[in-house]
Every structure is written in C-alpha cells, then in structure tokens.
Design a protein around this motif. Structure first.
Motif, short mmCIF file in Angstrom:
data_model
loop_
_atom_site.label_atom_id
_atom_site.label_comp_id
_atom_site.label_asym_id
_atom_site.label_seq_id
_atom_site.Cartn_x
_atom_site.Cartn_y
_atom_site.Cartn_z
N HIS A 1 -15.67 12.51 -21.77
CA HIS A 1 -14.31 12.41 -21.26
C HIS A 1 -13.75 10.99 -21.27
N ARG A 2 -14.41 10.04 -21.96
CA ARG A 2 -13.95 8.65 -21.90
C ARG A 2 -12.47 8.50 -22.24
N ASP A 3 -12.01 9.19 -23.26
CA ASP A 3 -10.63 9.04 -23.72
C ASP A 3 -9.69 10.08 -23.14
N HIS A 4 -10.20 10.88 -22.23
CA HIS A 4 -9.37 11.90 -21.59
C HIS A 4 -8.70 11.34 -20.34
N SER A 5 -7.71 12.05 -19.86
CA SER A 5 -7.04 11.68 -18.62
C SER A 5 -8.04 11.61 -17.47
N ILE A 6 -7.74 10.74 -16.51
CA ILE A 6 -8.61 10.62 -15.34
C ILE A 6 -8.74 11.95 -14.61
N SER A 7 -7.75 12.85 -14.78
CA SER A 7 -7.83 14.15 -14.13
C SER A 7 -8.99 14.99 -14.65
N ALA A 8 -9.57 14.60 -15.80
CA ALA A 8 -10.74 15.31 -16.33
C ALA A 8 -11.94 15.18 -15.41
N LEU A 9 -11.89 14.27 -14.45
CA LEU A 9 -12.99 14.18 -13.49
C LEU A 9 -13.22 15.50 -12.76
N VAL A 10 -12.18 16.33 -12.68
CA VAL A 10 -12.36 17.61 -12.00
C VAL A 10 -13.38 18.45 -12.74
N GLU A 11 -13.48 18.30 -14.06
CA GLU A 11 -14.47 19.07 -14.83
C GLU A 11 -15.88 18.62 -14.50
N THR A 12 -16.05 17.33 -14.26
CA THR A 12 -17.37 16.83 -13.85
C THR A 12 -17.70 17.28 -12.43
N LEU A 13 -16.70 17.31 -11.56
CA LEU A 13 -16.92 17.80 -10.21
C LEU A 13 -17.32 19.27 -10.18
N ARG A 14 -16.87 20.01 -11.20
CA ARG A 14 -17.23 21.43 -11.28
C ARG A 14 -18.64 21.65 -11.77
N THR B 1 0.83 -1.20 0.00
CA THR B 1 0.00 0.00 0.00
C THR B 1 0.87 1.25 0.00
N VAL B 2 1.92 1.24 0.79
CA VAL B 2 2.83 2.39 0.83
C VAL B 2 3.46 2.63 -0.54
N LYS B 3 3.88 1.56 -1.21
CA LYS B 3 4.45 1.72 -2.55
C LYS B 3 3.42 2.30 -3.52
N TRP B 4 2.18 1.87 -3.40
CA TRP B 4 1.10 2.37 -4.26
C TRP B 4 0.86 3.85 -4.00
N LEU B 5 0.85 4.22 -2.73
CA LEU B 5 0.66 5.63 -2.39
C LEU B 5 1.83 6.48 -2.89
N GLU B 6 3.04 5.93 -2.84
CA GLU B 6 4.20 6.65 -3.38
C GLU B 6 4.06 6.87 -4.88
N MET B 7 3.54 5.86 -5.58
CA MET B 7 3.31 6.01 -7.01
C MET B 7 2.30 7.13 -7.27
N ILE B 8 1.20 7.11 -6.51
CA ILE B 8 0.19 8.15 -6.67
C ILE B 8 0.80 9.53 -6.42
N ALA B 9 1.61 9.63 -5.35
CA ALA B 9 2.25 10.90 -5.03
C ALA B 9 3.15 11.37 -6.17
N SER B 10 3.83 10.44 -6.81
CA SER B 10 4.72 10.82 -7.90
C SER B 10 3.96 11.35 -9.11
N GLU B 11 2.68 10.98 -9.24
CA GLU B 11 1.88 11.41 -10.37
C GLU B 11 1.18 12.75 -10.14
N LEU B 12 1.11 13.19 -8.89
CA LEU B 12 0.32 14.39 -8.59
C LEU B 12 0.80 15.65 -9.31
N PRO B 13 2.11 15.90 -9.45
CA PRO B 13 2.51 17.11 -10.18
C PRO B 13 1.99 17.13 -11.62
N ALA B 14 2.06 15.99 -12.32
CA ALA B 14 1.58 15.94 -13.70
C ALA B 14 0.06 16.09 -13.76
N ILE B 15 -0.62 15.49 -12.81
CA ILE B 15 -2.08 15.61 -12.75
C ILE B 15 -2.47 17.06 -12.50
#
Length: 293
Positions: A277-290, A208-222
C-alpha cells in the motif's frame, strides 16, 4: 410542551453526567426522580426540584421512563437487579460505556424482565447536556424512541435513532470514540514540545483547531475511498507517512519527551507498506486494520 405533557422521568446514577441529565429534565419541567447509591449526591438536585427515591425499586416505579447512567452495563444490571420486578412495561434507556456485545446482553436482560430497551450515548461533556447542538444517538426499540423522542430531546437538540439493533449506539460509540485519545495525545505531545521551549500550550490552540478542521474536511473523501475500496487516487499516501517515522525518535531526543506512543502506529504503517500500500491513499490503512496480526 404543555405542562401536563411532561413525561415523568427517573434517572439512576448521579455521577457528573447523570447529574447533568437530571438537571436538564428538572429544568425542562419534567417530574424527575433520582436515585444513587450515595444518597448525598441527590441533595443538590432535590434543592432544584427533583425527588429523591430511597430505593432503586421506588425510583423505577416512579414513572414510565427510566434512564440509567452508570459506568458500565454490568454496573447498570447490578444497580437495577433489586428492581427487576418493577421494570416490566417500562422503557429503560441506558447511557453508559461498553461494547456492542455488552449492549446486546443488556438488551436481553432488560427484555427478560419485560422492559422495552433503548441504548444510547451522549457525545459531549456534561456541561453541554441540553444544548441545541449536543449529539445523542440511540439504538434499540424504535417504539421507545418514538414515544419519548420529545423528552429525550431535552438532553440535546441533535438526537438520532440509529436503528432497531440494540447495540448500534455502542458500536458507533466505539467507532467514533476511538478518535479521542490519539487526538488528545497528539495535542499533549505538541504541548510538551512548546512548553519545553518556554512557550504556553495555549499558543497551540488556534493552529490545532485549524488542523482539526482540515482533517474534518477530508473525512467525506476518505470515507468514500474506504466504502469503494479504491485507494489509487491519493491526496496523501501511506508512503509519505511511512517516511516520517524516522523523524519521531529524533524529535523525542531533541525535546526530551516520550514519543513511544507512536510505535504501534509505526508498526501499522510498516505492515501496510509490506502489504503493497505504499503508493495508496493513507485510507488504505483500514485494509491493514482488517487483517490483525
């Protein structure tokens, strides 16, 4: 800092976090006055060198810096109301949970009583108070922060002033804090899965820690995708997550666990696909949240 340069501090509210704050100040040599509705909570702190005030008015009058660590802004105002006349000219720092609107109302209340206001958040558990890496951030009167920065840094080495707006700490607290429960629920679901097989939850921790580290590494790009509004170069698409919806009920049935906490996330994915947004990055969810339903 020299002994004669240790600012007297008052801590209002002696729950787990308030007690940790007071212990840090006492340990750093600050004259520390404490007050709590339940006076017995002050006894261990007095044994360590704190002074217990009999009333909240006496506590506020004890020094120039008052730190209130109660549950909510409403609870803070209620506790401090009897000391309203004593707050004038003092710095009031609140470290409690609440919304940005609540922080703005708290600032107005404090300023109407002549106090200089700073709102903050401790981004760690009570046992981490005072550690070099512990993060605290503040919003509000910069002059308060500048005057008492060395004193506030006793509570954590990573101490930040976000800006002059009094609601900024509450804003970031809500923005960052929203990650906690979903992340924990994900771990709890994993623990339910492996313990149902006779394995221990402890076996999950390393992975789980390794998975969270991976997520953390992706946050700047997201974050860059969100700030630019360009979701067209995905590492993982909304569609990939959408396809995984069907697996969750099957997993729940197989393991005999409740997976209904996924349903709001599934609904959000369905809306994002419907929004194109099917083919968009998962970060596009922020547009739906808006665009709340």
């Amino acid at each position: 800092m020299p002994a004669n340069d240790r600012t007297p501090v008052t801590v209002i509210g002696l729950g787990a976090m308030g007690t940790a704050l007071a212990e840090a100040f006492v340990g750093a040599g600050h004259p520390t006055t404490v007050w709590n509705r339940s006076a017995e909570k002050a006894v261990p702190l007095v044994a360590k060198g704190a002074r217990h005030a009999g009333t909240v008015e006496e506590a506020v009058a004890a020094g120039p810096l008052v730190i209130a660590c109660l549950t909510t802004y409403d609870a803070t105002r209620e506790a401090l109301e009897p000391a309203s006349a004593t707050l004038a000219g003092r710095a009031l720092v609140t470290l409690n949970t609440g919304t940005p609107e609540g922080a703005r109302r708290m600032a107005g209340w404090a300023e109407a009583r002549g106090a200089r206001f700073l709102d903050g958040a401790v981004k760690n558990v009570p046992t981490a108070v005072g550690a070099p890496g512990t993060l605290l951030y503040y919003g509000g009167d910069k002059s308060v922060f500048d005057t008492y920065e060395r004193t506030l840094r006793v509570l954590g080495g990573d101490t930040v002033h976000l800006g002059d707006e009094p609601d900024l700490a509450a804003l970031y607290e809500q923005a960052v804090g929203g990650l906690l429960l979903p992340a924990l629920l994900g771990f709890f679901q994993g623990a339910a899965l492996v313990t149902a097989r006779g394995l221990t939850a402890g076996t999950l921790v390393r992975y789980t820690v390794k998975w969270l580290e991976m997520i953390a590494s992706e946050l700047p790009a997201i974050a860059e995708e969100i700030d630019s509004g360009d979701y067209t170069r995905p590492r993982a698409t909304v569609g990939i997550f959408h396809q995984g919806i069907a697996n969750v009920p099957q997993l729940g049935r197989e393991a005999g666990i409740d997976v209904s906490w996924h349903l709001p996330m599934h609904a959000l994915l369905e809306r994002a696909v419907a929004d194109g947004h099917r083919d968009h990055s998962i970060s596009a969810l922020v547009e739906t949240l808006r665009k709340p339903e």
